[in-house]
Design a protein around this motif. Structure first.
Motif, PDB file in Angstrom:
ATOM      1  N   ARG A 169       0.842  -1.190   0.000  1.00 24.16           N
ATOM      2  CA  ARG A 169       0.000   0.000   0.000  1.00 24.16           C
ATOM      3  C   ARG A 169       0.883   1.247   0.000  1.00 24.16           C
ATOM      4  O   ARG A 169       1.888   1.306   0.708  1.00 24.16           O
ATOM      5  N   ALA A 170       0.498   2.229  -0.814  1.00 25.60           N
ATOM      6  CA  ALA A 170       1.211   3.507  -0.854  1.00 25.60           C
ATOM      7  C   ALA A 170       0.198   4.636  -0.735  1.00 25.60           C
ATOM      8  O   ALA A 170      -0.873   4.594  -1.359  1.00 25.60           O
ATOM      9  N   ARG A 171       0.521   5.627   0.096  1.00 22.34           N
ATOM     10  CA  ARG A 171      -0.321   6.808   0.249  1.00 22.34           C
ATOM     11  C   ARG A 171       0.517   8.060   0.026  1.00 22.34           C
ATOM     12  O   ARG A 171       1.635   8.170   0.551  1.00 22.34           O
ATOM     13  N   LEU A 172      -0.023   8.994  -0.716  1.00 20.18           N
ATOM     14  CA  LEU A 172       0.639  10.252  -1.005  1.00 20.18           C
ATOM     15  C   LEU A 172      -0.289  11.387  -0.591  1.00 20.18           C
ATOM     16  O   LEU A 172      -1.417  11.490  -1.083  1.00 20.18           O
ATOM     17  N   ASN A 173       0.194  12.240   0.343  1.00 21.07           N
ATOM     18  CA  ASN A 173      -0.618  13.333   0.882  1.00 21.07           C
ATOM     19  C   ASN A 173      -0.134  14.674   0.337  1.00 21.07           C
ATOM     20  O   ASN A 173       1.057  14.991   0.429  1.00 21.07           O
ATOM     21  N   PHE A 174      -1.058  15.443  -0.204  1.00 24.01           N
ATOM     22  CA  PHE A 174      -0.786  16.815  -0.605  1.00 24.01           C
ATOM     23  C   PHE A 174      -1.555  17.731   0.352  1.00 24.01           C
ATOM     24  O   PHE A 174      -2.790  17.735   0.352  1.00 24.01           O
ATOM     25  N   ASP A 175      -0.822  18.473   1.179  1.00 25.95           N
ATOM     26  CA  ASP A 175      -1.444  19.381   2.139  1.00 25.95           C
ATOM     27  C   ASP A 175      -1.211  20.826   1.714  1.00 25.95           C
ATOM     28  O   ASP A 175      -0.080  21.226   1.406  1.00 25.95           O
ATOM     29  N   LEU A 176      -2.281  21.603   1.709  1.00 18.57           N
ATOM     30  CA  LEU A 176      -2.238  23.004   1.286  1.00 18.57           C
ATOM     31  C   LEU A 176      -2.669  23.884   2.444  1.00 18.57           C
ATOM     32  O   LEU A 176      -3.670  23.596   3.110  1.00 18.57           O
ATOM     33  N   THR A 177      -1.911  24.944   2.712  1.00 20.05           N
ATOM     34  CA  THR A 177      -2.291  25.918   3.729  1.00 20.05           C
ATOM     35  C   THR A 177      -2.325  27.303   3.098  1.00 20.05           C
ATOM     36  O   THR A 177      -1.386  27.701   2.398  1.00 20.05           O
ATOM     37  N   GLY A 209      -2.778  31.039   4.443  1.00 19.61           N
ATOM     38  CA  GLY A 209      -2.897  31.870   5.623  1.00 19.61           C
ATOM     39  C   GLY A 209      -2.945  31.028   6.881  1.00 19.61           C
ATOM     40  O   GLY A 209      -2.449  29.903   6.941  1.00 19.61           O
ATOM     41  N   GLU A 210      -3.563  31.575   7.927  1.00 26.68           N
ATOM     42  CA  GLU A 210      -3.617  30.885   9.213  1.00 26.68           C
ATOM     43  C   GLU A 210      -4.852  30.018   9.387  1.00 26.68           C
ATOM     44  O   GLU A 210      -4.876  29.154  10.260  1.00 26.68           O
ATOM     45  N   ASN A 211      -5.878  30.215   8.567  1.00 22.42           N
ATOM     46  CA  ASN A 211      -7.167  29.595   8.850  1.00 22.42           C
ATOM     47  C   ASN A 211      -7.617  28.536   7.850  1.00 22.42           C
ATOM     48  O   ASN A 211      -8.478  27.725   8.187  1.00 22.42           O
ATOM     49  N   LEU A 212      -7.087  28.573   6.648  1.00 17.98           N
ATOM     50  CA  LEU A 212      -7.607  27.697   5.597  1.00 17.98           C
ATOM     51  C   LEU A 212      -6.583  26.633   5.237  1.00 17.98           C
ATOM     52  O   LEU A 212      -5.409  26.934   5.002  1.00 17.98           O
ATOM     53  N   SER A 213      -7.027  25.374   5.203  1.00 16.72           N
ATOM     54  CA  SER A 213      -6.158  24.264   4.818  1.00 16.72           C
ATOM     55  C   SER A 213      -6.968  23.230   4.052  1.00 16.72           C
ATOM     56  O   SER A 213      -8.203  23.203   4.116  1.00 16.72           O
ATOM     57  N   ALA A 214      -6.260  22.373   3.338  1.00 19.52           N
ATOM     58  CA  ALA A 214      -6.912  21.329   2.545  1.00 19.52           C
ATOM     59  C   ALA A 214      -5.957  20.152   2.405  1.00 19.52           C
ATOM     60  O   ALA A 214      -4.738  20.298   2.562  1.00 19.52           O
ATOM     61  N   ARG A 215      -6.517  18.990   2.130  1.00 18.81           N
ATOM     62  CA  ARG A 215      -5.696  17.791   1.916  1.00 18.81           C
ATOM     63  C   ARG A 215      -6.308  16.928   0.827  1.00 18.81           C
ATOM     64  O   ARG A 215      -7.537  16.776   0.739  1.00 18.81           O
ATOM     65  N   TRP A 216      -5.416  16.364   0.027  1.00 21.05           N
ATOM     66  CA  TRP A 216      -5.803  15.330  -0.932  1.00 21.05           C
ATOM     67  C   TRP A 216      -4.840  14.164  -0.742  1.00 21.05           C
ATOM     68  O   TRP A 216      -3.629  14.325  -0.816  1.00 21.05           O
ATOM     69  N   THR A 217      -5.379  12.974  -0.452  1.00 20.32           N
ATOM     70  CA  THR A 217      -4.580  11.767  -0.264  1.00 20.32           C
ATOM     71  C   THR A 217      -4.926  10.758  -1.341  1.00 20.32           C
ATOM     72  O   THR A 217      -6.088  10.353  -1.482  1.00 20.32           O
ATOM     73  N   LEU A 218      -3.926  10.366  -2.085  1.00 16.24           N
ATOM     74  CA  LEU A 218      -4.079   9.342  -3.114  1.00 16.24           C
ATOM     75  C   LEU A 218      -3.533   8.036  -2.568  1.00 16.24           C
ATOM     76  O   LEU A 218      -2.437   7.999  -2.002  1.00 16.24           O
ATOM     77  N   GLN A 219      -4.291   6.957  -2.728  1.00  9.67           N
ATOM     78  CA  GLN A 219      -3.887   5.658  -2.193  1.00  9.67           C
ATOM     79  C   GLN A 219      -3.883   4.599  -3.275  1.00  9.67           C
ATOM     80  O   GLN A 219      -4.802   4.515  -4.094  1.00  9.67           O
ATOM     81  N   ASP A 220      -2.847   3.769  -3.254  1.00  8.54           N
ATOM     82  CA  ASP A 220      -2.760   2.613  -4.142  1.00  8.54           C
ATOM     83  C   ASP A 220      -2.633   1.369  -3.278  1.00  8.54           C
ATOM     84  O   ASP A 220      -1.752   1.283  -2.413  1.00  8.54           O
ATOM     85  N   SER A 221      -3.521   0.388  -3.480  1.00  8.14           N
ATOM     86  CA  SER A 221      -3.578  -0.812  -2.660  1.00  8.14           C
ATOM     87  C   SER A 221      -3.546  -2.047  -3.557  1.00  8.14           C
ATOM     88  O   SER A 221      -4.395  -2.194  -4.436  1.00  8.14           O
ATOM     89  N   ARG A 222      -2.579  -2.931  -3.322  1.00  8.71           N
ATOM     90  CA  ARG A 222      -2.398  -4.077  -4.226  1.00  8.71           C
ATOM     91  C   ARG A 222      -1.988  -5.335  -3.474  1.00  8.71           C
ATOM     92  O   ARG A 222      -1.454  -5.277  -2.366  1.00  8.71           O
ATOM     93  N   GLN A 223      -2.250  -6.463  -4.140  1.00  9.21           N
ATOM     94  CA  GLN A 223      -1.698  -7.735  -3.713  1.00  9.21           C
ATOM     95  C   GLN A 223      -0.725  -8.191  -4.779  1.00  9.21           C
ATOM     96  O   GLN A 223      -1.034  -8.147  -5.975  1.00  9.21           O
ATOM     97  N   TRP A 224       0.446  -8.616  -4.346  1.00  9.26           N
ATOM     98  CA  TRP A 224       1.453  -9.034  -5.305  1.00  9.26           C
ATOM     99  C   TRP A 224       0.949 -10.207  -6.143  1.00  9.26           C
ATOM    100  O   TRP A 224       0.383 -11.167  -5.625  1.00  9.26           O
ATOM    101  N   GLY A 225       1.164 -10.082  -7.438  1.00  9.51           N
ATOM    102  CA  GLY A 225       0.859 -11.182  -8.338  1.00  9.51           C
ATOM    103  C   GLY A 225      -0.564 -11.214  -8.841  1.00  9.51           C
ATOM    104  O   GLY A 225      -0.955 -12.180  -9.506  1.00  9.51           O
ATOM    105  N   THR A 226      -1.369 -10.192  -8.544  1.00 13.23           N
ATOM    106  CA  THR A 226      -2.748 -10.175  -9.055  1.00 13.23           C
ATOM    107  C   THR A 226      -3.169  -8.752  -9.321  1.00 13.23           C
ATOM    108  O   THR A 226      -2.784  -7.828  -8.615  1.00 13.23           O
ATOM    109  N   GLU A 227      -3.972  -8.565 -10.337  1.00  8.61           N
ATOM    110  CA  GLU A 227      -4.540  -7.260 -10.673  1.00  8.61           C
ATOM    111  C   GLU A 227      -6.051  -7.271 -10.559  1.00  8.61           C
ATOM    112  O   GLU A 227      -6.711  -6.302 -10.877  1.00  8.61           O
ATOM    113  N   GLY A 228      -6.620  -8.373 -10.109  1.00  5.82           N
ATOM    114  CA  GLY A 228      -8.069  -8.461  -9.994  1.00  5.82           C
ATOM    115  C   GLY A 228      -8.466  -9.117  -8.702  1.00  5.82           C
ATOM    116  O   GLY A 228      -7.678  -9.314  -7.807  1.00  5.82           O
ATOM    117  N   GLY A 229      -9.733  -9.491  -8.607  1.00  7.08           N
ATOM    118  CA  GLY A 229     -10.213 -10.146  -7.402  1.00  7.08           C
ATOM    119  C   GLY A 229     -11.616  -9.725  -7.085  1.00  7.08           C
ATOM    120  O   GLY A 229     -12.179  -8.820  -7.689  1.00  7.08           O
TER     121      GLY A 229
END
Length: 594
Positions: free
Chosen positions: A152-160, A162-182
């Motif tokens: 599993r890999a997660r990549l977080n992009f955090d944006l700020t 000023g002092e009051n406003l923030s945002a996040r986008w997290t992209l996740q990739d989840s796999r089992q070795w040796g298979t692309e389906g299931g």
């Protein structure tokens, strides 16, 4: 299971622990020690250099001072907004991805994430030699097994802004070795009495389209509303309530869990943090697949039409969580939290009902509205003592049946104040059961969105529904970067008229001791089925290879089958012979954070 297999696992664990212990004091930590020694040796030399530099600075003429002042003005925009220092002393600058200016304000984008790889080996899944590979009578005595690797890999992009406003986008990739389906969903180990083999291939698929890569989080937060310590976060977010026994992110699973909705948080002078939240979880896509269930996502037999899907599949979760620290600062040692909460689950479909599901079938169209009234008290650092006490009342209706159930949990621990920091704890957990499945009242607790892994054993065979669990655990740090944990659980069913509920929530059909005793009698077997399910031994070692970055974890769980399984007709072969085996689970996990 037998002595042979247990001995083999012990050997593997001892070898692995030995390797981990050998790694712990080397590498980066040896380099740190060398650096400290080099620093001491150069102390006198550095002192002389500082004295020389100080003398030269005093001899600087006025023109050079003016030039330095001009350079300072030019660099003023580079002063860190977090620590106020030009040479940043906080860690966030190491993760800065970029800074742009919008309407005169700095917009900072930081990048972080984690990568996790875990290998799992299961032996004896389903506890059932008799039915493993049942199509081949010659393999009746073979224990079911499974081996797979998840990443599993997660990549977080955090944006700020000023002092009051923030945002996040997290992209996740989840796999089992040796298979692309299931298949869809997050499949737990096979239930007792089933054909035990499974591959785990569905553990890494995140939605009905078979995608491995998806958005885990995407939210915007606005803080300090009207100058108060008040914030609101809107969007998809990894939300958890307290210790995650009732609502959690389920991060052990390769996919984890997140919620779509909003959370309003208010902090009152440090003694109370109040959170009001609401989430909407959609269950059905155009192909009729359900999402957001407590553990699995399965296709409906018949997909809803577009005109009926919206009303028929809505599940909503609302709640209020209050976290008080009333005992802090009044002379009582340690940190203490008093945490009352309310959870309301409105579900347009029927959730797991226990025995009644077998009696009435899963056809009640009236949906469910369930309210959980809970209180959690926890504290630590109280002269070495720590505690966790929690209880929940379940009220409402499940289908057309009134719900009256409860769950309680207690844990008390003590940590010795020495270098190894040894800790010992004892605990008790109980979920009520339904003593009469046809009396018109459901006494089995519902399961919402918990993180069950770890609470009721790492082999993941139970949820806190008609379950009583006694446990003892111990942990020790053998050095600064290596720790060991061991735990023992003893499980039994709370009520003999109710059944065994798996980690995902549903009950195994016909699994109540009373029903199994009747089945035994029909088969000419006089055994009365016990409520004693079995016991579980858990052992885990964790080494930190790089502080806050890289860690290696190895664990083993052995489930010792109890009288319940040995007496049960559904773990007998066609000749009526008991073919019960213990269960073993071994894993090795490498985690990298950045």
């Amino acid at each position: 299971m037998g002595t042979k297999i247990v001995s083999r696992y012990w050997c593997l664990l001892l070898i692995a622990f030995g390797l981990i212990a050998a790694l712990a004091p080397t590498g980066a930590y040896a380099e740190e020690a060398a650096e400290e020694e080099g620093t001491e040796e150069s102390a006198d030399e550095s002192s002389e250099e500082e004295s020389t530099e100080s003398t030269e600075a005093e001899e600087t003429d006025e023109d050079e001072e003016e030039e330095a002042a001009e350079e300072e003005e030019e660099d003023e925009a580079e002063v860190c907004g977090e620590c106020g220092m030009e040479e940043c002393v906080c860690n966030h600058k190491e993760q800065t991805f970029g800074v742009v200016r919008v309407n005169g304000e700095d917009v900072t984008i930081t990048l972080s994430g984690d990568i996790r790889t875990r290998g799992e080996s299961w032996q004896g899944t389903g506890f059932n030699k008799a039915r493993a590979r049942a199509a081949n009578a010659a393999s009746y005595d073979r224990e079911a097994r499974a081996n797979f690797i998840l990443s599993r890999a997660r990549l977080n992009f955090d944006l700020t802004l000023g002092e009051n406003l923030s945002a996040r986008w997290t992209l996740q990739d989840s796999r089992q070795w040796g298979t692309e389906g299931g298949a869809l969903g997050n499949v737990p180990p096979p239930a007792p009495g089933t054909n035990g083999d499974y591959t785990g291939s569905s553990l890494a698929v995140q939605d009905g389209d078979g995608q491995h890569t998806d958005t885990r989080e995407i939210w915007v937060e606005y803080a300090n509303i009207h100058g108060q310590d008040l914030s609101i976060r809107i969007g998809r977010q990894a939300f958890k309530l307290g210790n995650e026994r009732y609502v959690g992110t389920f991060d052990w699973n390769n996919n984890g869990r997140s919620f779509d909705g909003a959370v309003l948080t208010h902090n009152l002078d440090g003694f109370l943090e109040a959170s009001l939240f609401g989430f909407r979880i959609e269950h059905t896509d155009d192909d009729g697949y359900e999402f957001g269930a407590a553990y699995t996502s399965t296709p409906r037999a018949t997909a809803y039409t577009k005109t009926t899907r919206h009303n028929a599949t809505d599940r909503k979760l609302y709640g209020l969580n209050l976290d008080f620290t009333l005992l802090d600062g009044v002379g009582i040692e340690g940190s203490h939290h008093q945490n009352p909460f309310v959870l309301i689950s409105a579900d347009r479909r029927r959730i797991f009902l226990g025995e009644r599901e077998v009696v009435a079938g899963n056809t009640d169209p009236s949906g469910s509205t369930v309210t959980l009234f809970g209180l959690r008290l926890n504290g630590d650092e109280m002269y070495g003592l720590d505690y966790n006490v929690e209880g929940v009342l379940h009220r409402g209706r499940v289908g057309s049946t009134p719900l009256r159930a409860y769950q309680v949990a207690f844990e008390f621990g003590y940590t010795v104040d020495i270098d190894l920091e040894p800790r010992v704890a004892v605990g008790y957990e109980k979920g009520s059961g339904d003593s009469n499945p046809v009396d018109g009242v459901n006494n089995t607790p519902v399961q919402l969105y918990p993180t069950n892994h770890g609470f009721y054993g790492w082999a993941d065979q139970h949820s806190l529904r008609n379950l009583t669990d006694y446990f003892i655990e111990a942990s020790v740090k053998t050095c600064d970067h290596f720790s060991v944990y061991a735990g023992w659980h003893f499980f039994k069913l709370t009520d003999s008229s109710d059944g065994w509920y798996t980690v995902g929530g549903p009950m195994i059909a016909g699994s109540s001791p009373d029903a199994l005793t009747t089945a035994n009698a029909a088969a000419g077997i006089s055994d009365k089925v016990s409520r004693t399910l079995g016991s579980e031994l858990d052992i885990k070692g964790v080494v930190t290879l790089e502080p806050d970055r890289l860690s290696l974890e190895i664990g083993w769980a052995h489930y010792f089958t109890g009288a319940y399984l040995r007496d049960s007709a559904f773990v007998r072969n066609t000749a009526g012979q008991a073919r019960v085996n213990d269960l073993d689970f071994v894993y090795l996990q490498l985690s990298l954070g950045f």
